[in-house]
Every structure is written in C-alpha cells, then in structure tokens.
Design an enzyme around this catalytic site. Sequence first.
Site, PDB file in Angstrom:
ATOM      1  N   ILE A 314       8.984  -7.075  -0.584  1.00  0.00           N
ATOM      2  CA  ILE A 314       7.750  -6.361  -0.909  1.00  0.00           C
ATOM      3  C   ILE A 314       7.084  -5.890   0.380  1.00  0.00           C
ATOM      4  CG2 ILE A 314       5.494  -6.506  -2.016  1.00  0.00           C
ATOM      5  CD1 ILE A 314       7.687  -6.768  -4.022  1.00  0.00           C
ATOM      6  N   GLU A 315       7.034  -4.585   0.593  1.00  0.00           N
ATOM      7  CA  GLU A 315       6.371  -4.017   1.770  1.00  0.00           C
ATOM      8  C   GLU A 315       5.139  -3.277   1.307  1.00  0.00           C
ATOM      9  OE1 GLU A 315       4.795  -1.642   4.278  1.00  0.00           O
ATOM     10  OE2 GLU A 315       6.509  -0.395   3.754  1.00  0.00           O
ATOM     11  N   LEU A 316       3.963  -3.810   1.676  1.00  0.00           N
ATOM     12  CA  LEU A 316       2.700  -3.274   1.187  1.00  0.00           C
ATOM     13  C   LEU A 316       1.941  -2.572   2.317  1.00  0.00           C
ATOM     14  CD1 LEU A 316       1.745  -6.391  -0.977  1.00  0.00           C
ATOM     15  CD2 LEU A 316       3.038  -4.371  -1.663  1.00  0.00           C
TER      16      LEU A 316
END
Length: 612
Positions: A314-316
């Site tokens: 997950i890259e936010l």
Amino acid sequence: MASLISFDPLTVLTVCFALGIWFVFDRYQHVKNRALPFHWPAPEASFVSWSSTPIKAPSLFSHRTDTSLLPPSYSDSHQYLTCYDPATALHIATIRADSESDIARKIETAHRAQDNWRSSTWADRRRVIRSFMAWCVREQETCARVCCRDTGKTMVDAALGEILTTCSKMDWILKHGEKALRPSKRHTNLLLAYKSSEVHYDPKGVVAAVVSWNYPMHNLLSPILAAIFAGNSIVVKCSEHVAWSSQWFVGAIRECIAACGWDPEIVQLVICLPEQAEALTTSPLIKHITFIGSETVGRKVAQAATVHLTPCNIELGGKDPCIILPGTDIEQWSSIWMRGVFQGMGQNCIGIERFIVPRNMHATFLSHMQRRIMKLRLGSVLTSAQPGTEFVTVVDGGSMISDARFTELERLVKSAVADGATLVCGGETWRHAYAEDGAYFQPTLLGNVSEGMEIAQEEVFAPIMLVMPYDNVNEAIDIANGTKYGLGASIFGPDQRLCKNVALELECGMVAVNDFGVFYLTQDLPFGGIKKSGYGRFGGPEGLRALTNPKAVTVDRFPWLVRTSIPSVLDYPIRSLAHSWDFIGGLIAFAYAESWRARGAGLLKLIRAGAR
C-alpha cells in the site's frame, strides 16, 4: 625458439572447434535475447493538431443525454466514463466501464493464461522486457504526448516522471531481476550442518494493481513489468481519470507480449467506477494487491483484501519535508527545489511539500523563490500558442488533473494566512487565456508556516511551496517528523556528514541527501513509506520478491553418509522421561552454550543420556 611457437595440429583443431562452439552459442544467445520490433500506432488525440468538442463542465461520468459524447455501441445497460484533456477540457473519448461480471471474466482469463506463462524462462521474460524497452525509447515522444493529453502535464514532466523512470525499471529488471528471483542459498546451523538450505521464489499466480492517475504510464506499467517478470499474470485497475491513456499503454505491452510469442491475456486492464472495484480486490483468484493512491481509498483496498487474506503493498500519500541546513547555498540548489515542488504541478507522491529553513535564511529564501515562481508559465503543450498558428506553446507547468479540489486548496491557503502565514504569491485558481476551461492553479509560495496550521499537516498534492522557519537542527527534525506521513524526504547542506546524520533521524521510508527523489530512479532500492504513507515495498529485490511465494527447501548434503535419525532415547514410546530430558538438555548446551567448557559438559551429558 621455433620449437616454442610450433603448434600441434590436433591442438589447433581443438582450439578452433571450441571457438566455433563458443561463437555459435554466443550468436544463439544474442538472437534469443534481442529485442523484437512491434508496431503500436499513436492515437489521433496525441497529436498537436488534434481538436475536439470542449466539455464546459468536465465530469468523470458521461451525460447519457448528450449523444455526441457516447460511442456508437452505447447501451443503457452499461455505465460510461468521459475522458477529457484537463488542460483544454477537450473531449477525448467515452469508454464503457467494466461491470462486476466483466471484471470476474478478466481475472479468470488472466488465471488461465498464467498457467503457460509461469513456465517461461528468464530469457523469455527478458526478451519481453527488452522489446518493450526498445519500443519505449523509440516511441518516447508519442508516449509523452499521450501522458500530456490525458493529464495536462508537460512533455518534460512526462519524460522525467514517466519514460525515464519506466526505462530505469526495465533496465534494472534486465540486469538484476533474475538474480533477485533465482534460488538463494541460506545459512544453516551446527545441528543441521549436514543439510543444505535454499529459498525458491515461485510465482503467486494472478496479482492485481490499483494505480493512481498522476503518472499514467509509469504507475500502470511498473507493476505490470514486475509481475510478468516474476512469472505472474496481472489485472490492473487504472484510475478513471486516465482510462484513455491506460487503454493505449496496456494495448502496447499486450502487443509486445504477442510479438514475443506469448499469450497477451496475461495482462488485463480493468476500467470501472469505484463501486465496482471490490470485484477485483475481493476475488479469491487474486493473490497479491499493489495499491497506489490516497489514504481513503487505500483503507478500502486493505479492508477488502482481508476477505481472502490477500497480501498488499500500500503506497499512500506524503507530506515530504526538505530540511535546509545552515549555510546551504540557495542559488546552488534552487533549481532542484523548484522541480521538487512543481514537477507535475505538485501532483507527485514524493514531491516536496514542506521546506524547513533556518530562521535567519527565511526572508532570503522567500525572496529568491518568489522571483523564480513568478516566472512560471502554465498551459498545454499540445495546444498552439495562438489560435490558428502552428507554434507549440512554451510552458513550464501544465494543468492539474481537474478543478475538483480548487475550492479546498484556496480554503487551506486562506486559513493559513489567517493563522499568520505569509502569502508571497499565487494561492488561487487561474483562468488560462486560450484554455478557459482548463484546470489551472497558480503556483503558490507561502512563508512563515507553522506546524499547527492545517496546510502543514494535510497533503495538498498541488503546486504549493510551504516554507517553515526553525531555530536549531533538532527543531527541524521534529518539524519534519511532525506529521502522520512518512514517505520521502530531502536534506540539503554543505556538510554531508551532518546531512546524513539528520537523514538517519527522519521517520520516513526514503531520503535523499543534497538531491530530490533520486531514490526512485535508483530502481535497486525499495520504494514505500511508513506511518500513514502505507506499508510494503515495491521496486528493487524486495518489490519483485513480494510478488512471489518464497519456498524453503532443505536437502541432505551427503545422503550416502549422514541423514536425520531419531535416537532411541527420543523414539516413541519414550522409555524414560528423565533420560530423554537429559539428552535434549545436553544437546542444547552443546549447540548454544556460551563457553566451550559448558558446551563440552553438554556433549558429555548428551552422550551419557543416549547410552542408557
């Protein structure tokens, strides 16, 4: 002397034969690994001369009553997405959105295609990557124009953020991908010295990627390239904002795969509305999910993945700081800082959002950056400078993806000014003279920003440079670490040792010293963040291995000599609990006791217990 240089005929024949075999093998390897050409035509809308109907009120969703925006195959039973150029509001295409059943079918198709692809060799996979890289280099201008049309960015921004990074990833995969994924030897211990241990990296099967719109080429292709090199098939859901360019780029890589003799169905593209996305993220056939996007959507993806315990990267978002240490030459580094903020008009997850500057340099910094920011020219690189002319507009910055957040951006700026910040320039929506419906926001410079201001805590994802003064280096570090995000960071200063020491104190996933964002161009490094910037990593060996199932394998080194056996003192049924406990205790002491005397005593205890 003559006898020293004479050659035996048999020796000469042997050497010539060996050289011949080497030459044939070398040519075979060259032919097997060379890039295969393929043709993928440039879309009409990517050309400067292209024109279309402007959309006065751009929307992601087509107006079903406006038949001019609907394709000939229009059906009331389907939903549609309207694609438009945000720099000019010109209508590009109207694309039918995938339904849940469409998504399920594409996942199943990818699942079937992967059965054959997983048996491909490293040479087969390298050929696909090499062929696609050759195409990207050859068609770089077309690729850049496609990105510009769908996002409103400039050709230079597209070249740096899309093409250069994608080629860098492919180059790393070609040179180092096999090394990262081939079986690796692992260390053993004293008790198992007769065993050999390896880790094998098996393809997961069908993986998924849900990607954002800010880099429509790179964010789409990066997970595809990694997935197929690891032996997987992949289903990618693109952002609704860039459905048109995503179709074209996925079409290109599918054409490349077919040209290399493999089934292009290993790559599938999903174009759908948000409410249909769970058909992808909750599918039992999906074995891994890569997500690039906002915190709000990332939470939904992570929650959906729990249905089948699907692992995720997950890259936010980020609120990346740039700490400027005392004595830093502002003139020397200002060009990098400008690129760090205004690349892609600030729509960059690792863009610099906060400049943390010594208080005695604050005024000078603002004055210098104001002069540069005020010279920035906004516009569309695919639109003539004047109506009816053939000259392309010279622009420094493009549009934003839409004007949906402009009211909120203006509110954040006004709120900061009300709390004591100094608005040096910008801060408002800007209406372009030749593209009145384009989504342009003024490049903005805000000084005297403090930690407590909302704009200092929330990701703006916009062309806004925030400048925050500090009094000492420890305070600067606290300010840098004082948000919920932890993606990237930059440190600038004349003392590289001090810069590195500060870098090690920052709470983030990546940091560059006297530079900006180069940790992403170095594709051997893992990419990702901590805190609310996400978890997991893509890029580098870590990223490739995340797309595989590690399998531990142990075998006997000398099966003819020694193998595992159960001593009689431990064999079922156990004859004496006391003797078996003494045996185990002695074994543990022999293997792990700190002193050699204790180890010797353990060995003696083990032998005595085993002999009873």
